[in-house]
Design a protein around this motif. Structure first.
Motif, mmCIF file in Angstrom:
data_model
loop_
_atom_site.group_PDB
_atom_site.id
_atom_site.type_symbol
_atom_site.label_atom_id
_atom_site.label_comp_id
_atom_site.label_asym_id
_atom_site.label_seq_id
_atom_site.Cartn_x
_atom_site.Cartn_y
_atom_site.Cartn_z
ATOM 1 N N SER A 105 0.828 -1.209 0.000
ATOM 2 C CA SER A 105 0.000 0.000 0.000
ATOM 3 C C SER A 105 0.865 1.263 0.000
ATOM 4 O O SER A 105 0.604 2.219 -0.735
ATOM 5 C CB SER A 105 -0.946 0.007 1.198
ATOM 6 N N CYS A 209 5.566 5.293 3.964
ATOM 7 C CA CYS A 209 5.619 4.334 5.074
ATOM 8 C C CYS A 209 5.277 5.013 6.398
ATOM 9 O O CYS A 209 4.617 4.422 7.262
ATOM 10 C CB CYS A 209 7.001 3.693 5.151
ATOM 11 N N ARG A 211 3.264 7.598 6.776
ATOM 12 C CA ARG A 211 1.815 7.807 6.765
ATOM 13 C C ARG A 211 1.080 6.529 7.145
ATOM 14 O O ARG A 211 0.120 6.547 7.915
ATOM 15 C CB ARG A 211 1.367 8.243 5.363
ATOM 16 N N GLU A 212 1.555 5.425 6.613
ATOM 17 C CA GLU A 212 0.910 4.146 6.910
ATOM 18 C C GLU A 212 1.077 3.783 8.390
ATOM 19 O O GLU A 212 0.147 3.280 9.025
ATOM 20 C CB GLU A 212 1.492 3.040 6.027
ATOM 21 N N ALA A 214 1.451 5.890 10.869
ATOM 22 C CA ALA A 214 0.592 6.794 11.655
ATOM 23 C C ALA A 214 -0.859 6.345 11.598
ATOM 24 O O ALA A 214 -1.574 6.374 12.612
ATOM 25 C CB ALA A 214 0.736 8.214 11.130
ATOM 26 N N ALA A 215 -1.308 5.908 10.426
ATOM 27 C CA ALA A 215 -2.682 5.438 10.289
ATOM 28 C C ALA A 215 -2.899 4.173 11.116
ATOM 29 O O ALA A 215 -3.971 4.010 11.733
ATOM 30 C CB ALA A 215 -2.978 5.164 8.812
ATOM 31 N N ALA A 216 -1.908 3.291 11.144
ATOM 32 C CA ALA A 216 -2.028 2.057 11.937
ATOM 33 C C ALA A 216 -2.110 2.382 13.425
ATOM 34 O O ALA A 216 -2.905 1.775 14.148
ATOM 35 C CB ALA A 216 -0.847 1.149 11.652
ATOM 36 N N ARG A 217 -1.319 3.362 13.875
ATOM 37 C CA ARG A 217 -1.374 3.762 15.290
ATOM 38 C C ARG A 217 -2.739 4.363 15.622
ATOM 39 O O ARG A 217 -3.304 4.107 16.695
ATOM 40 C CB ARG A 217 -0.266 4.772 15.609
ATOM 41 N N ALA A 218 -3.287 5.149 14.697
ATOM 42 C CA ALA A 218 -4.598 5.771 14.927
ATOM 43 C C ALA A 218 -5.700 4.704 15.031
ATOM 44 O O ALA A 218 -6.612 4.818 15.851
ATOM 45 C CB ALA A 218 -4.916 6.749 13.815
ATOM 46 N N ARG A 219 -5.585 3.655 14.201
ATOM 47 C CA ARG A 219 -6.597 2.599 14.247
ATOM 48 C C ARG A 219 -6.563 1.839 15.572
ATOM 49 O O ARG A 219 -7.579 1.385 16.077
ATOM 50 C CB ARG A 219 -6.385 1.628 13.077
ATOM 51 N N ARG A 220 -5.330 1.721 16.110
ATOM 52 C CA ARG A 220 -5.205 1.014 17.397
ATOM 53 C C ARG A 220 -5.690 1.873 18.555
ATOM 54 O O ARG A 220 -5.857 1.393 19.670
ATOM 55 C CB ARG A 220 -3.737 0.601 17.626
#
Length: 221
Positions: A105, A209, A211-212, A214-220
């Motif tokens: 991605s 990478c 951005r990805e 940061a998005a993963a941390r936000a989802r958690r």
């Protein structure tokens, strides 16, 4: 009455692998070596290494001395695949190229940005384990961590790594078990024979990478 030409007979997979391995050696001057392969067992395809839970079935080195096996000689490549036509095609990094390895991605995001920036790109491979590999000049393995730090990220915080000396990548049309085959997102052509330096691509790759991550941390949460 005219003679109808017979349709060309599709090549068997072993012939495809042999032809492609030889082309990598002859046309790109890449070193190549044969890896493991897939064997049908009770209706399943298992890795020739014998490990039932192999992490990369049919797509990893078959021997510990794989680095010594790697050759740029088309004659030796032909001999290797004639001995084992189903062997995966593996390319050692740290010789004629290194590879920057990122999640698929992030790779597509970075690739779109690079094209808008009109950056010079080399071949880009897409693996079935959802990884994207950007081919760059040798030496990336040693300097990528420092380049990432200079951009403000800790190398351990983003999912970006360089494959250099002592490592390898699987090349199309190698298959990873039932997950599919390695493909070219940007195939090798005469136009991309000259590879970019890692420094030329690291900014969009690290940004994507980051951005990805940061998005993963936000989802958690």
């Amino acid at each position: 009455m005219g003679v109808t030409e017979a349709a060309p007979i599709p090549k068997q997979r072993g012939e495809q692998l042999l032809d492609q391995a030889v082309r990598y050696a002859e046309e790109r001057h890449w070193d190549v070596f044969p890896g493991t392969w897939l064997e049908p067992v009770d209706g399943r395809e298992l890795c020739s290494c014998g490990e039932a839970e192999c992490a990369a079935p049919g797509a990893h080195p078959a021997r510990d001395d794989w680095a010594a096996q790697a050759t740029g000689s088309a004659v030796q490549v032909r001999r290797a695949w004639q001995r084992q036509p189903k062997a995966s095609i593996l390319l050692p990094t740290g010789r004629t190229f290194d590879a920057i390895d990122v999640p698929e991605s992030a790779g597509f995001l970075a690739l779109a940005r690079m094209e808008r920036m009109e950056l010079t790109l080399g071949p880009v491979a897409l693996a079935p384990d959802r990884r994207m590999l950007f081919f760059v000049l040798p030496g990336a393995g040693a300097k990528v961590p420092d380049l990432v730090r200079k951009l403000g990220w800790a190398p351990s915080a983003i999912d970006l790594k360089a494959r250099g000396e002592g490592d390898w990548v699987a090349a199309p049309p190698t298959r990873f078990g039932g997950r599919g085959a390695v493909l070219w997102a940007r195939r090798p052509t005469p136009a991309n024979r000259w590879l970019p330096d890692a420094e030329e691509l690291i900014n969009p790759l690290a940004y994507a990478c980051g951005r990805e991550a940061a998005a993963a941390r936000a989802r958690r949460g």
